[in-house]
Motif scaffolding. Structure first.
Motif, short mmCIF file in Angstrom:
data_model
loop_
_atom_site.label_atom_id
_atom_site.label_comp_id
_atom_site.label_asym_id
_atom_site.label_seq_id
_atom_site.Cartn_x
_atom_site.Cartn_y
_atom_site.Cartn_z
N LEU A 1 0.83 -1.21 0.00
CA LEU A 1 0.00 0.00 0.00
C LEU A 1 0.86 1.25 0.00
CD1 LEU A 1 -3.12 0.66 2.23
CD2 LEU A 1 -1.38 2.40 1.93
N THR A 2 1.80 1.34 0.92
CA THR A 2 2.58 2.57 1.02
C THR A 2 3.50 2.78 -0.18
OG1 THR A 2 4.18 1.38 2.41
CG2 THR A 2 2.48 2.66 3.53
N ASP A 3 4.03 1.71 -0.73
CA ASP A 3 4.86 1.85 -1.94
C ASP A 3 4.04 2.44 -3.08
OD1 ASP A 3 7.05 0.82 -0.64
OD2 ASP A 3 6.93 -1.17 -1.56
N ALA A 4 2.85 1.89 -3.30
CA ALA A 4 2.00 2.38 -4.39
C ALA A 4 1.52 3.80 -4.11
CB ALA A 4 0.81 1.45 -4.57
N LEU A 5 1.16 4.08 -2.88
CA LEU A 5 0.69 5.40 -2.50
C LEU A 5 1.75 6.46 -2.74
CD1 LEU A 5 -1.40 7.23 -0.85
CD2 LEU A 5 -0.05 6.59 1.16
N ASN A 6 2.95 6.22 -2.26
CA ASN A 6 4.02 7.21 -2.39
C ASN A 6 4.41 7.42 -3.85
OD1 ASN A 6 4.03 7.52 0.38
ND2 ASN A 6 5.64 5.98 0.70
N LYS A 7 4.42 6.33 -4.61
CA LYS A 7 4.75 6.43 -6.03
C LYS A 7 3.69 7.25 -6.76
CE LYS A 7 5.77 3.56 -10.10
NZ LYS A 7 5.90 2.16 -10.61
N GLU A 8 2.42 7.00 -6.47
CA GLU A 8 1.34 7.75 -7.13
C GLU A 8 1.38 9.23 -6.74
OE1 GLU A 8 -3.56 7.85 -7.44
OE2 GLU A 8 -2.56 6.05 -6.65
N PHE A 9 1.65 9.49 -5.46
CA PHE A 9 1.68 10.88 -5.00
C PHE A 9 2.82 11.66 -5.65
CE2 PHE A 9 2.70 14.33 -2.04
CZ PHE A 9 1.45 14.91 -1.88
N GLU A 10 3.99 11.04 -5.73
CA GLU A 10 5.13 11.72 -6.36
C GLU A 10 4.87 11.96 -7.84
OE1 GLU A 10 8.72 10.07 -3.45
OE2 GLU A 10 8.38 9.13 -5.40
N ALA A 11 4.22 11.00 -8.51
CA ALA A 11 3.92 11.17 -9.93
C ALA A 11 2.94 12.31 -10.17
CB ALA A 11 3.36 9.87 -10.51
N ALA A 12 2.03 12.52 -9.24
CA ALA A 12 1.01 13.56 -9.39
C ALA A 12 1.51 14.93 -8.92
CB ALA A 12 -0.23 13.18 -8.60
N ASN A 13 2.66 14.97 -8.25
CA ASN A 13 3.19 16.23 -7.72
C ASN A 13 4.65 16.37 -8.13
OD1 ASN A 13 0.98 17.32 -5.63
ND2 ASN A 13 1.07 15.10 -5.46
N SER A 14 4.85 16.96 -9.26
CA SER A 14 6.20 17.09 -9.83
C SER A 14 7.15 17.79 -8.87
CB SER A 14 6.12 17.88 -11.14
OG SER A 14 7.40 18.01 -11.71
N GLY A 15 8.33 17.21 -8.72
CA GLY A 15 9.35 17.81 -7.87
C GLY A 15 9.21 17.46 -6.40
N VAL A 16 8.20 16.67 -6.05
CA VAL A 16 7.99 16.30 -4.65
C VAL A 16 8.51 14.89 -4.39
CG1 VAL A 16 6.26 15.83 -2.86
CG2 VAL A 16 5.99 17.81 -4.38
N THR A 17 9.26 14.74 -3.33
CA THR A 17 9.74 13.44 -2.88
C THR A 17 9.11 13.13 -1.52
OG1 THR A 17 11.86 13.68 -4.02
CG2 THR A 17 11.75 12.08 -2.22
N VAL A 18 8.54 11.95 -1.39
CA VAL A 18 7.99 11.52 -0.11
C VAL A 18 9.08 10.84 0.70
CG1 VAL A 18 6.29 10.08 1.07
CG2 VAL A 18 5.67 11.23 -1.06
#
Length: 428
Positions: free
Chosen positions: A52-69
């Protein structure tokens, strides 16, 4: 909530792998509004599967350019002190997980962001009521529900069958009748217990109190007043004693379900039932792998036939520190985590999702299915900053139970003394 501060302050008892490493501290880089940013997220060990967290963080970073979780897993041991330090700093993490009994204290301290205006965006219409209450303070929402868990009656299907019990109990009387049948079938074994029930399992006691229409405290303005000496609470305690006496349990009357660990006792194969959290089956199976296939569950029965008793729900909340450098990004992260997509994955992992009414994924396992059925009527601990001191100290509820079960005090004295002690804690 000591047991659910292990679990989900409540949650760590769920044996799920988590991604990331132990927390190294807060910090969000580049808060100026331009360039790359780091969003620091603290979730607790055992809270969410790494898929869950791997997919969540990957999706969030893809949707927010320049952001690293920067995702960091924290351990429950010592987390209150660690959070206290982090939230008092000018460089805290951006998203944090809080046990639901810790949430009121931090809300009252003014170190969490007011999310009242964001509830609708955060799937608020589906928030689990018991966790929603713990995130509220002085009329505002400072935390969102994450996930919860509640107790069920775990039972040996093979023993029920041998005792001629063809259907699981759906009332208190049927439960007592099942105990009688189990004793008649297996009672010649001096080690057999139809129900293992420690004297200080106050989480289970609450179900009986709720079922009588009572509670351990009621809100009076901003304060709480103890109500464990009410007729309803007394009736709940009397039924607890009736169960203890009927079962003849050898569990200690002066200790709780962790001392000794009840799952280990159940795993020895001489116990037909225990009131437990779903993952205690796995704990029992560590020493007795065969026990898992012979274990199922049913909701704690109500005194009203055909109904389930309300349950105490422990769980975790999510919050944004008031000093977060990236509060809008943090809200966007919460919105994604609380979406149906990721809440359904929590259910698939065996937890009651905090922001979804769809519990169908829990039906895949009979034990989690029983938890889901019971979860629809759940309550939390009193949402007061003082509750942590109750659990961390000499819990008056435990003292009350031991005193009454052992005969050291009569019902009125035991409940009145506990009521006085709780009021002192609430006002202290």
């Amino acid at each position: 909530m000591k047991r659910l501060t292990k679990l989900v302050a409540g949650a760590a008892a769920i044996a799920l792998a988590t991604a990331g490493c132990a927390g190294s501290g807060g910090g969000s880089s580049d808060s100026s509004g331009s360039g790359d940013k780091t969003l620091t997220v603290w979730l607790m060990s055992g809270s969410a599967p790494d898929t869950l967290t791997d997919a969540l963080n990957k999706e969030f970073e893809a949707a927010n350019s320049g952001v690293t979780v920067k995702y960091e897993v924290q351990e429950w041991g010592g987390i209150q002190d660690k959070l206290t330090t982090a939230l008092a700093s000018q460089d805290p993490p951006d998203v944090i997980e809080l046990g639901n009994t810790l949430t009121p204290s931090f809300s009252a301290d003014g170190v969490l962001t007011d999310l009242s205006g964001d509830v609708a965006d955060l799937n608020g219409d589906q928030w689990l009521a018991s966790l929603k209450q713990s995130g509220e303070w002085d009329g505002k929402d400072y935390a969102t529900p994450f996930y919860a868990a509640n107790r069920v009656v775990l039972y040996r299907t093979d023993m029920f069958q041998q005792a001629g019990i063809t259907a699981t109990p759906t009332s208190r009387q049927e439960w007592l009748d099942a105990i009688t049948k189990l004793k008649a079938t297996f009672g010649s074994d001096p080690q057999f217990q139809p129900l293992y029930l420690p004297g200080q399992n106050w989480y289970s006691l609450l179900s009986f109190i709720y079922d009588e229409g009572g509670n351990i405290a009621e809100k009076d303005g901003k304060e709480f007043k103890a109500t464990v000496n009410s007729p309803e609470a007394k009736a709940g305690l009397e039924f607890y004693k009736q169960l203890v006496d009927a079962s003849g349990t050898t569990a200690p009357k002066d200790n709780d379900e962790q001392n000794p660990e009840q799952a280990g006792i159940y795993g020895q194969g001489k116990v037909a039932m225990m009131i437990a959290l779903p993952w205690e089956v796995g704990t029992a199976a560590k020493d007795n792998p065969d026990i898992e296939k012979n274990t199922s569950a049913f909701p704690i029965p109500s005194k009203t036939a055909g109904k389930t008793a309300p349950v105490f729900q422990g769980g975790s909340n999510l919050a944004i520190p008031v000093n977060s450098k990236n509060p809008e990004l943090a809200k966007a992260y919460l919105k994604l985590l609380l979406s149906d997509k990721y809440q359904s994955q929590l259910a698939e992992a065996g937890m009651v999702p905090g922001a979804s009414t769809d519990l169908s994924a829990l039906d895949a396992n009979p034990v989690s299915k029983a938890m889901a059925a019971a979860s629809k009527s759940g309550n939390a601990a009193p949402a007061t900053p003082k509750w942590g001191t109750v659990e961390a100290g000499q819990n008056p509820l435990k003292d009350m139970m031991t005193a009454y079960l052992t005969g050291a005090k009569d019902l009125d004295t035991a409940t009145n003394d506990a009521n006085t002690a709780l009021d002192a804690a609430f006002s202290g």
